[in-house]
Design an enzyme around this catalytic site. Sequence first.
Site, PDB file in Angstrom:
ATOM      1  N   GLU A  67      -7.457   3.533   7.359  1.00 50.92           N
ATOM      2  CA  GLU A  67      -6.803   2.220   7.602  1.00 50.92           C
ATOM      3  C   GLU A  67      -5.823   2.304   7.814  1.00 50.92           C
ATOM      4  O   GLU A  67      -4.865   1.548   8.904  1.00 50.92           O
ATOM      5  CB  GLU A  67      -7.171   1.447   6.517  1.00 50.92           C
ATOM      6  CG  GLU A  67      -8.463   1.093   5.882  1.00 50.92           C
ATOM      7  CD  GLU A  67      -8.886   2.008   4.730  1.00 50.92           C
ATOM      8  OE1 GLU A  67      -8.729   3.151   4.655  1.00 50.92           O
ATOM      9  OE2 GLU A  67      -9.425   1.493   3.617  1.00 50.92           O
ATOM     10  N   CYS A  95      -8.599   0.225  -0.603  1.00 51.98           N
ATOM     11  CA  CYS A  95      -8.008   0.327  -1.721  1.00 51.98           C
ATOM     12  C   CYS A  95      -6.595  -0.468  -1.831  1.00 51.98           C
ATOM     13  O   CYS A  95      -6.362  -1.284  -0.850  1.00 51.98           O
ATOM     14  CB  CYS A  95      -7.661   1.894  -1.866  1.00 51.98           C
ATOM     15  SG  CYS A  95      -6.274   2.408  -0.756  1.00 51.98           S
ATOM     16  N   CYS A  98      -4.061   0.199   0.958  1.00 51.71           N
ATOM     17  CA  CYS A  98      -4.667  -0.213   2.351  1.00 51.71           C
ATOM     18  C   CYS A  98      -4.730  -1.717   2.546  1.00 51.71           C
ATOM     19  O   CYS A  98      -4.358  -2.429   3.356  1.00 51.71           O
ATOM     20  CB  CYS A  98      -6.019   0.513   2.695  1.00 51.71           C
ATOM     21  SG  CYS A  98      -5.958   2.328   2.761  1.00 51.71           S
TER      22      CYS A  98
END
Length: 168
Positions: A67, A95, A98
């Site tokens: 990402e 996560c 990101c």
Amino acid sequence: MTQPGPATFPSREAEDEYWMGVALAEAQRAASEGEVPVGAVLLVSGAAVAKARNAMVSTKDATQHAEMRALKAGAYAAGESRMANATLYVTLEPCAMCAGAIVLSRVGRVVFGAWDDKAGMAGSVHDLLRHPKLNHRPEVRGGVRGDECASVLSEFFAARRQEREDRE
């Protein structure tokens, strides 16, 4: 990258599945390079401007998630760090790092494949992407081709465990 035309997709769901397939191809490339198999594609105004995959092992840099790499390349290609007209496709639920970058980039829409019960920030562990106190909350769709995305990850980690056992 060859771009499908606007009339290519009969529905938004079909479009999401197509682009998740492109992200899955990136994830498979990551696996073949020994990286955790996560892939991403960033569309800006409907055009794919970046494809990326995890590169934490090869770069020795924990921030090199798919990402993050797609957002950076996409911002460069679009000439703009804020991308409200962008859709990010990623094979694994983002996560915290990101998700934070997605919010700061003002990405308009996030579509992900597999849920991440250990670190997911789009509803699994917490929902940072849609936290009510943040000034930007993208539209989120999870579970697109989720079984395929999860399978790529499961197979990768099973192979790594087997390799570790074989060495012992």
